[in-house]
Design a protein around this motif. Structure first.
Motif, PDB file in Angstrom:
ATOM      1  N   CYS A   1       0.827  -1.204   0.000  1.00 43.93           N
ATOM      2  CA  CYS A   1       0.000   0.000   0.000  1.00 43.93           C
ATOM      3  C   CYS A   1       0.866   1.261   0.000  1.00 43.93           C
ATOM      4  CB  CYS A   1      -0.904  -0.020   1.225  1.00 43.93           C
ATOM      5  SG  CYS A   1      -2.148   1.293   1.245  1.00 43.93           S
ATOM      6  N   MET A   2       0.319   2.334  -0.530  1.00 39.26           N
ATOM      7  CA  MET A   2       1.034   3.605  -0.566  1.00 39.26           C
ATOM      8  C   MET A   2       0.950   4.354   0.759  1.00 39.26           C
ATOM      9  SD  MET A   2      -1.680   5.807  -2.865  1.00 39.26           S
ATOM     10  CE  MET A   2      -0.864   7.387  -2.642  1.00 39.26           C
ATOM     11  N   ASP A   3       0.264   3.794   1.740  1.00 43.04           N
ATOM     12  CA  ASP A   3       0.134   4.420   3.053  1.00 43.04           C
ATOM     13  C   ASP A   3       1.506   4.848   3.572  1.00 43.04           C
ATOM     14  OD1 ASP A   3      -0.085   4.587   6.049  1.00 43.04           O
ATOM     15  OD2 ASP A   3      -2.164   4.045   5.620  1.00 43.04           O
ATOM     16  N   SER A   4       1.598   6.071   4.064  1.00 51.47           N
ATOM     17  CA  SER A   4       2.886   6.622   4.498  1.00 51.47           C
ATOM     18  C   SER A   4       3.454   5.901   5.716  1.00 51.47           C
ATOM     19  CB  SER A   4       2.732   8.120   4.813  1.00 51.47           C
ATOM     20  OG  SER A   4       1.793   8.320   5.865  1.00 51.47           O
ATOM     21  N   ARG A   5       2.627   5.113   6.391  1.00 56.70           N
ATOM     22  CA  ARG A   5       3.096   4.371   7.559  1.00 56.70           C
ATOM     23  C   ARG A   5       3.725   3.031   7.181  1.00 56.70           C
ATOM     24  NH1 ARG A   5      -2.646   4.387  10.393  1.00 56.70           N
ATOM     25  NH2 ARG A   5      -3.102   3.902   8.189  1.00 56.70           N
TER      26      ARG A   5
ATOM     27  N   ARG B   1       3.784   0.173  -5.229  1.00 52.92           N
ATOM     28  CA  ARG B   1       2.849   0.667  -4.224  1.00 52.92           C
ATOM     29  C   ARG B   1       1.658   1.346  -4.889  1.00 52.92           C
ATOM     30  NH1 ARG B   1       6.435   2.705   0.870  1.00 52.92           N
ATOM     31  NH2 ARG B   1       4.352   2.815   1.725  1.00 52.92           N
ATOM     32  N   ASN B   2       0.484   1.124  -4.310  1.00 60.16           N
ATOM     33  CA  ASN B   2      -0.717   1.826  -4.755  1.00 60.16           C
ATOM     34  C   ASN B   2      -1.726   1.843  -3.615  1.00 60.16           C
ATOM     35  OD1 ASN B   2      -2.231  -0.642  -4.748  1.00 60.16           O
ATOM     36  ND2 ASN B   2      -1.631  -1.075  -6.854  1.00 60.16           N
ATOM     37  N   ALA B   3      -2.885   2.400  -3.859  1.00 52.21           N
ATOM     38  CA  ALA B   3      -3.925   2.465  -2.828  1.00 52.21           C
ATOM     39  C   ALA B   3      -4.549   1.087  -2.634  1.00 52.21           C
ATOM     40  CB  ALA B   3      -4.996   3.481  -3.232  1.00 52.21           C
ATOM     41  N   GLY B   4      -4.253   0.456  -1.496  1.00 51.83           N
ATOM     42  CA  GLY B   4      -4.878  -0.823  -1.175  1.00 51.83           C
ATOM     43  C   GLY B   4      -4.138  -2.048  -1.648  1.00 51.83           C
ATOM     44  N   ASN B   5      -2.865  -1.889  -2.071  1.00 50.87           N
ATOM     45  CA  ASN B   5      -2.062  -3.019  -2.565  1.00 50.87           C
ATOM     46  C   ASN B   5      -2.870  -3.943  -3.479  1.00 50.87           C
ATOM     47  OD1 ASN B   5      -2.387  -3.320   0.703  1.00 50.87           O
ATOM     48  ND2 ASN B   5      -3.069  -5.206  -0.280  1.00 50.87           N
TER      49      ASN B   5
ATOM     50  N   SER C   1     -14.975   9.905  -8.912  1.00 46.11           N
ATOM     51  CA  SER C   1     -13.811   9.704  -8.054  1.00 46.11           C
ATOM     52  C   SER C   1     -12.941   8.564  -8.575  1.00 46.11           C
ATOM     53  CB  SER C   1     -14.249   9.384  -6.621  1.00 46.11           C
ATOM     54  OG  SER C   1     -13.167   8.859  -5.864  1.00 46.11           O
ATOM     55  N   PRO C   2     -11.699   8.839  -8.998  1.00 44.18           N
ATOM     56  CA  PRO C   2     -10.799   7.743  -9.398  1.00 44.18           C
ATOM     57  C   PRO C   2     -10.591   6.733  -8.283  1.00 44.18           C
ATOM     58  CG  PRO C   2      -9.917   9.856 -10.124  1.00 44.18           C
ATOM     59  CD  PRO C   2     -11.072  10.156  -9.220  1.00 44.18           C
ATOM     60  N   MET C   3     -10.504   7.209  -7.037  1.00 43.24           N
ATOM     61  CA  MET C   3     -10.289   6.323  -5.903  1.00 43.24           C
ATOM     62  C   MET C   3     -11.468   5.371  -5.715  1.00 43.24           C
ATOM     63  SD  MET C   3      -8.346   5.423  -3.356  1.00 43.24           S
ATOM     64  CE  MET C   3      -8.276   4.950  -1.630  1.00 43.24           C
ATOM     65  N   ASP C   4     -12.683   5.916  -5.726  1.00 40.83           N
ATOM     66  CA  ASP C   4     -13.866   5.071  -5.548  1.00 40.83           C
ATOM     67  C   ASP C   4     -13.960   4.039  -6.672  1.00 40.83           C
ATOM     68  OD1 ASP C   4     -14.360   6.647  -3.382  1.00 40.83           O
ATOM     69  OD2 ASP C   4     -16.305   7.414  -4.059  1.00 40.83           O
TER      70      ASP C   4
ATOM     71  N   GLU D   1       0.451  -2.472 -12.619  1.00 45.52           N
ATOM     72  CA  GLU D   1       0.766  -3.636 -11.791  1.00 45.52           C
ATOM     73  C   GLU D   1       1.090  -4.878 -12.628  1.00 45.52           C
ATOM     74  OE1 GLU D   1      -1.125  -0.496  -9.683  1.00 45.52           O
ATOM     75  OE2 GLU D   1      -1.893  -1.652 -11.383  1.00 45.52           O
ATOM     76  N   PRO D   2       0.264  -5.256 -13.630  1.00 42.43           N
ATOM     77  CA  PRO D   2       0.644  -6.386 -14.484  1.00 42.43           C
ATOM     78  C   PRO D   2       1.937  -6.122 -15.256  1.00 42.43           C
ATOM     79  CG  PRO D   2      -1.695  -5.957 -14.674  1.00 42.43           C
ATOM     80  CD  PRO D   2      -1.116  -4.816 -13.912  1.00 42.43           C
TER      81      PRO D   2
END
Length: 270
Positions: free
Chosen positions: A39-43, A61-65, A128-131, A84-85
């Motif tokens: 995940c791209m999460d900074s943590r 890394r991306n949103a939600g692996n 929303s691209p994220m949604d 990713e592919p």
């Protein structure tokens, strides 16, 4: 940006010279043994908690692996044109990587959002691209979470049509320790492994036992790292007590030359 600039100065003063030596050592012959999707999460600091050095591992890394699945039409799968592919092809077909790790984590904002969208569909924003990303690539994960919440901590099947050898069973959160969102995060790790197995260009590698897919999970609250055990059908914390059994399982399931050559040092943690 000021924090980033100050960080670069600190890097110049304390770290750069050591890294340059590592760059020089691997510049012409890097030898990564794995690619990690996380995940791209900074943590999330995967090179820290795996203690990977320069040249050891590809990281995507991306949103939600998430790894988009290849649409399957029975006799063939459509080529998926996504980052990713493409990274999988670069790492596996061209880079000869033999281990792929999908690593999720607790309190994942992407998984929290996916769960909220499921709980309240009216919150879904078509612009929303994220949604859109979460709904498209997390739909199967949400379906499995619903199954898990309905049946409780019982065996669930993860099945691959393209590469049947990659099918497995899992018991998610057998002790009911985690929230629904964290259960979803763990399920999502395993579902993304299934998504990887849908890509036809990986089929021969997977079926021949020349590519191995692993699920990992990081608890950001206490720093513990978990590895999914297909033998035990659950995520197992990696520590001194579990290393022998996890190592034995990996040795049996992944008898690859780089493991026997000593690149995997999990046996030497003591």
């Amino acid at each position: 940006m000021n924090r980033i600039i100050r960080g670069v100065i600190k890097y110049n003063q304390n770290i750069k010279s050591g890294l340059v030596k590592q760059f020089e050592h691997v510049s012409d012959h890097p030898n990564p043994t794995a690619v990690m999707f996380t995940c791209m999460d900074s943590r999330m600091l995967p090179t820290r908690f795996t203690q990977s050095a320069v040249g050891d591992m590809f990281v995507v890394r991306n949103a939600g692996n998430m790894i988009p699945a290849a649409p399957n039409y029975g006799s063939y799968s459509e080529v998926s044109i996504n980052t990713e592919p493409a990274a999988l092809e670069l790492a596996v077909k061209r880079g000869k990587i033999r281990h792929v790790v999908v690593c999720g984590h607790s309190d994942c904002k992407a998984m929290n959002t996916l769960y909220q969208l499921h709980q309240c569909p009216t919150k879904f924003d078509v612009s929303s691209p994220m949604d859109q990303w979460l709904r498209r690539n997390g739909f199967e994960s949400m379906k499995k979470l619903n199954e898990r919440l309905h049946i409780g901590p019982k065996t669930m099947k993860f099945e691959s049509e393209v590469a049947p050898s990659q099918s497995f069973e899992a018991i998610i959160d057998p002790l009911e320790k985690w929230s629904a969102e964290d259960k979803l995060s763990q399920i999502n790790v395993l579902q993304q492994i299934m998504n990887i197995s849908t890509h036809e260009f990986l089929k021969d590698f997977l079926e021949a036992g020349n590519l191995h897919l692993h699920g990992a999970w990081f608890n950001i609250y206490d720093g513990e790292v978990f590895l999914f055990s297909k033998d035990r059908k659950r995520f197992i914390v990696i520590d001194e007590k579990t290393v022998p059994s996890l190592s034995a399982e990996l040795e049996r399931r992944c008898p690859l030359p780089e493991d026997k050559a000593g690149d995997v040092v999990i046996q030497n943690l003591h």
